[in-house]
Design a protein around this motif. Sequence first.
Motif, short mmCIF file in Angstrom:
data_model
loop_
_atom_site.label_atom_id
_atom_site.label_comp_id
_atom_site.label_asym_id
_atom_site.label_seq_id
_atom_site.Cartn_x
_atom_site.Cartn_y
_atom_site.Cartn_z
N ASN A 77 1.90 1.19 3.51
CA ASN A 77 0.55 2.09 2.87
C ASN A 77 1.25 1.95 1.52
OD1 ASN A 77 -1.32 3.13 4.67
ND2 ASN A 77 0.46 4.47 5.23
N GLU A 78 1.56 2.32 0.38
CA GLU A 78 2.52 1.43 -0.39
C GLU A 78 1.22 0.42 -1.06
OE1 GLU A 78 4.62 2.94 -4.54
OE2 GLU A 78 5.46 3.18 -2.33
N SER A 79 2.15 -0.32 -0.55
CA SER A 79 2.30 -2.29 -0.23
C SER A 79 0.65 -2.25 -0.49
CB SER A 79 2.82 -2.95 0.49
OG SER A 79 2.55 -4.17 0.35
N SER A 81 -2.07 -0.67 -0.65
CA SER A 81 -2.85 0.20 -2.09
C SER A 81 -2.42 0.03 -3.11
CB SER A 81 -2.58 1.59 -2.12
OG SER A 81 -2.38 2.68 -0.73
#
Length: 197
Positions: A77-79, A81
């Motif tokens: 998810n961080e990637s 975003s």
Amino acid sequence: TRLKDFGDQVSLTLLLSDLGLVSYLQEDYAMARAYSEQDMALCQEIGSKLGMAKTLNLLGDLARCEGDSGRANALYNESFSLFKELGSSQTTPALHNLAHVRLSQGEGVQAAKLFHQALNEFREMGDKKGVTDCLTGLAGVAIQFGQPGKGARLLGASEMLKQELGATWWPANHIAYKGHLSRLHEQLDDATFNAAW
């Protein structure tokens, strides 16, 4: 070490990224994590969002290989975003990876949506390997929904396309593929499996 001495941090991040990727492809997950964590720290230090996004994605793959879907989900998810913020086409592989996490968490409906979205985007980009990876994922969705015949057809199509392309497996995707194949052999007799495949 020599790059560090010269202060060429950008080149060092690229080197660490490559070393992490090679270790991952060799299935040396401990070494891949060590290189990737060093790379992540340096990318944060120099403010390389693209480097951070790529490294987070690889760390997500490592978490998936180790069966830690919660950690993989957070990393992917961080990637995703960061890739989205940068307007990168790498959002599509990140969607595919998130779909695998949803599938492993029993969220077949959400996984199917993400796999279909990634599949359509890979088609538009002309990325045939990406298409095969999504077919593998959709086979897993079919199996989870109690449709082993459909799962076998999708997995067979994915395998055929991958062979035609001469494409290799990323370890996390190969683990998923082997898991789907194992479940199919548990659910179908050889004749039914072979006919569907």
